[in-house]
Design a protein around this motif. Sequence first.
Motif, PDB file in Angstrom:
ATOM      1  N   MET A  68       0.829  -1.209   0.000  1.00  0.00           N
ATOM      2  CA  MET A  68       0.000   0.000   0.000  1.00  0.00           C
ATOM      3  C   MET A  68       0.860   1.254   0.000  1.00  0.00           C
ATOM      4  N   GLY A  69       2.032   1.177   0.646  1.00  0.00           N
ATOM      5  CA  GLY A  69       2.946   2.316   0.623  1.00  0.00           C
ATOM      6  C   GLY A  69       3.430   2.615  -0.781  1.00  0.00           C
ATOM      7  N   LEU A  70       3.761   1.558  -1.538  1.00  0.00           N
ATOM      8  CA  LEU A  70       4.154   1.741  -2.937  1.00  0.00           C
ATOM      9  C   LEU A  70       3.014   2.351  -3.745  1.00  0.00           C
ATOM     10  N   GLU A  71       1.802   1.863  -3.500  1.00  0.00           N
ATOM     11  CA  GLU A  71       0.641   2.402  -4.212  1.00  0.00           C
ATOM     12  C   GLU A  71       0.494   3.900  -3.932  1.00  0.00           C
ATOM     13  N   ASP A  72       0.627   4.278  -2.660  1.00  0.00           N
ATOM     14  CA  ASP A  72       0.518   5.694  -2.293  1.00  0.00           C
ATOM     15  C   ASP A  72       1.640   6.512  -2.922  1.00  0.00           C
ATOM     16  N   LEU A  73       2.862   5.966  -2.906  1.00  0.00           N
ATOM     17  CA  LEU A  73       4.008   6.675  -3.475  1.00  0.00           C
ATOM     18  C   LEU A  73       3.779   6.976  -4.956  1.00  0.00           C
ATOM     19  N   PHE A  74       3.283   5.984  -5.694  1.00  0.00           N
ATOM     20  CA  PHE A  74       3.038   6.180  -7.125  1.00  0.00           C
ATOM     21  C   PHE A  74       1.885   7.153  -7.358  1.00  0.00           C
ATOM     22  N   HIS A  75       0.870   7.144  -6.487  1.00  0.00           N
ATOM     23  CA  HIS A  75      -0.234   8.095  -6.631  1.00  0.00           C
ATOM     24  C   HIS A  75       0.247   9.527  -6.398  1.00  0.00           C
ATOM     25  N   VAL A  76       1.113   9.706  -5.401  1.00  0.00           N
ATOM     26  CA  VAL A  76       1.669  11.040  -5.148  1.00  0.00           C
ATOM     27  C   VAL A  76       2.456  11.519  -6.364  1.00  0.00           C
ATOM     28  N   ALA A  77       3.291  10.621  -6.901  1.00  0.00           N
ATOM     29  CA  ALA A  77       4.079  10.982  -8.080  1.00  0.00           C
ATOM     30  C   ALA A  77       3.175  11.334  -9.254  1.00  0.00           C
ATOM     31  N   ASP A  78       2.101  10.584  -9.419  1.00  0.00           N
ATOM     32  CA  ASP A  78       1.189  10.832 -10.535  1.00  0.00           C
ATOM     33  C   ASP A  78       0.548  12.214 -10.424  1.00  0.00           C
TER      34      ASP A  78
ATOM     35  N   LEU B 195      13.127   1.817  -4.263  1.00  0.00           N
ATOM     36  CA  LEU B 195      12.724   1.177  -5.508  1.00  0.00           C
ATOM     37  C   LEU B 195      11.644   1.996  -6.203  1.00  0.00           C
ATOM     38  N   GLY B 196      10.646   2.417  -5.432  1.00  0.00           N
ATOM     39  CA  GLY B 196       9.567   3.199  -6.008  1.00  0.00           C
ATOM     40  C   GLY B 196      10.064   4.486  -6.644  1.00  0.00           C
ATOM     41  N   LEU B 197      10.984   5.172  -5.980  1.00  0.00           N
ATOM     42  CA  LEU B 197      11.526   6.417  -6.522  1.00  0.00           C
ATOM     43  C   LEU B 197      12.354   6.154  -7.785  1.00  0.00           C
ATOM     44  N   LYS B 198      13.065   5.024  -7.808  1.00  0.00           N
ATOM     45  CA  LYS B 198      13.807   4.651  -9.016  1.00  0.00           C
ATOM     46  C   LYS B 198      12.856   4.512 -10.208  1.00  0.00           C
TER      47      LYS B 198
ATOM     48  N   LYS C  36      10.425  15.797  -6.418  1.00  0.00           N
ATOM     49  CA  LYS C  36       9.274  16.399  -5.748  1.00  0.00           C
ATOM     50  C   LYS C  36       8.502  15.364  -4.925  1.00  0.00           C
ATOM     51  N   THR C  37       8.436  14.139  -5.445  1.00  0.00           N
ATOM     52  CA  THR C  37       7.757  13.072  -4.703  1.00  0.00           C
ATOM     53  C   THR C  37       8.513  12.744  -3.419  1.00  0.00           C
ATOM     54  N   ALA C  38       9.844  12.624  -3.509  1.00  0.00           N
ATOM     55  CA  ALA C  38      10.657  12.360  -2.320  1.00  0.00           C
ATOM     56  C   ALA C  38      10.492  13.472  -1.296  1.00  0.00           C
ATOM     57  N   GLN C  39      10.450  14.705  -1.778  1.00  0.00           N
ATOM     58  CA  GLN C  39      10.282  15.843  -0.880  1.00  0.00           C
ATOM     59  C   GLN C  39       8.922  15.807  -0.196  1.00  0.00           C
ATOM     60  N   MET C  40       7.877  15.511  -0.949  1.00  0.00           N
ATOM     61  CA  MET C  40       6.534  15.449  -0.383  1.00  0.00           C
ATOM     62  C   MET C  40       6.402  14.321   0.640  1.00  0.00           C
ATOM     63  N   MET C  41       7.030  13.174   0.353  1.00  0.00           N
ATOM     64  CA  MET C  41       6.924  12.013   1.228  1.00  0.00           C
ATOM     65  C   MET C  41       7.943  12.021   2.367  1.00  0.00           C
ATOM     66  N   LEU C  42       8.835  13.028   2.368  1.00  0.00           N
ATOM     67  CA  LEU C  42       9.877  13.148   3.394  1.00  0.00           C
ATOM     68  C   LEU C  42      10.760  11.900   3.458  1.00  0.00           C
ATOM     69  N   VAL C  43      11.191  11.435   2.275  1.00  0.00           N
ATOM     70  CA  VAL C  43      12.109  10.302   2.214  1.00  0.00           C
ATOM     71  C   VAL C  43      13.331  10.707   1.403  1.00  0.00           C
ATOM     72  N   ASP C  44      14.459  10.059   1.685  1.00  0.00           N
ATOM     73  CA  ASP C  44      15.675  10.352   0.940  1.00  0.00           C
ATOM     74  C   ASP C  44      15.544   9.862  -0.486  1.00  0.00           C
ATOM     75  N   PRO C  45      16.014  10.637  -1.455  1.00  0.00           N
ATOM     76  CA  PRO C  45      16.042  10.137  -2.834  1.00  0.00           C
ATOM     77  C   PRO C  45      17.039   9.000  -2.949  1.00  0.00           C
ATOM     78  N   PRO C  46      16.987   8.200  -4.030  1.00  0.00           N
ATOM     79  CA  PRO C  46      17.915   7.076  -4.176  1.00  0.00           C
ATOM     80  C   PRO C  46      19.362   7.530  -4.068  1.00  0.00           C
ATOM     81  N   GLY C  47      20.206   6.663  -3.519  1.00  0.00           N
ATOM     82  CA  GLY C  47      21.620   6.987  -3.351  1.00  0.00           C
ATOM     83  C   GLY C  47      22.192   6.396  -2.080  1.00  0.00           C
ATOM     84  N   ARG C  48      21.279   5.936  -1.175  1.00  0.00           N
ATOM     85  CA  ARG C  48      21.769   5.278   0.033  1.00  0.00           C
ATOM     86  C   ARG C  48      22.309   3.899  -0.316  1.00  0.00           C
ATOM     87  N   GLU C  49      23.018   3.299   0.626  1.00  0.00           N
ATOM     88  CA  GLU C  49      23.473   1.927   0.462  1.00  0.00           C
ATOM     89  C   GLU C  49      23.076   1.132   1.692  1.00  0.00           C
ATOM     90  N   GLN C  50      22.769  -0.158   1.488  1.00  0.00           N
ATOM     91  CA  GLN C  50      22.335  -1.009   2.590  1.00  0.00           C
ATOM     92  C   GLN C  50      23.434  -1.188   3.628  1.00  0.00           C
TER      93      GLN C  50
END
Length: 316
Positions: A20-30, A167-170, A183-197
Amino acid sequence: MTEVRIGIVLYPGAQRSAAMGLEDLFHVADRMTPNAGGGGQRLHVRMIKADDGAEALQDLPGSSADQCQVLIVPPSLEAPISSEAASPIAHWLRARHAAGTVLASVCGGAFLLGETGLLAGRAATTHWAYADAFRARFPEVDLDPDRLVIDGGDILSAGGLMSWTDLGLKLIERFLGPVVMGKTAQMMLVDPPGREQRYYSGFSPRLSHGDAAVLKAQHVLQASEGKEARLATLAAEAGLEERTLLRRFQKATGLTTTEYAQRLRVAKAQELLQFGRLPVERVSWEVGYADPGAFRKVFHRIVGLTPREYRRRFHA
């Protein structure tokens, strides 16, 4: 505008909150697309129920599920899916990939992708805690648990439970462009891709390999937190010639004795940096490095951050 159809596969044990989080992320981006300019594409997301295995999937051919450009296998809070439970879903995923669908997994979802056979000879990632189990089950896969996301074009994999955001942001960046992704990362308050495990993973040594002599050497290294790494001492404890120990140690643990000791020292350093206030130079000394410069190089190579960057990010 053209429509990009993304399916989220709800297999047995799939984590619904991530789906559901992925679904919300894609809806925000849309929603960002008309104002941010997304290359004339929109995202359409649907949940694909595969909890009942083959019976559920038999209803899907010819439906919108077979028309998805992307199928995502979310993580699970349970143990990785068994080969038996995965088989019908893996067969369907393989067929969809052959028809041009992009496949992606998050965390333990990589085990379902592994069952398709499509990862053989390719790089992939999963949660670092699953690394040994994944390698044992899929030895033909080039597993890299240090990476948070591996984008192979037609197959993507993401590491930890929460890496569904990465993954969703990618995917958003791929289909809607970097502006919408940012803009989606900013709205969701998550780091954009670039972190490492590897920023987050701990050192989980292999101890169930069955080589009793190597295990004795490991116990010496563990007890000293990597400070006692002299080959002569380890070989004597193991009752082996030095060259024999080196060969068997790497085969059993996947690391040389030096690399193993370095990881133990760095793990201790991470603890001191996260929960203590000692300066980096003192931390270096505490974990057995007289040269702070050498310590910084080893720490950065293993963790992907400098000691100061690690402290800024994780200090309790």
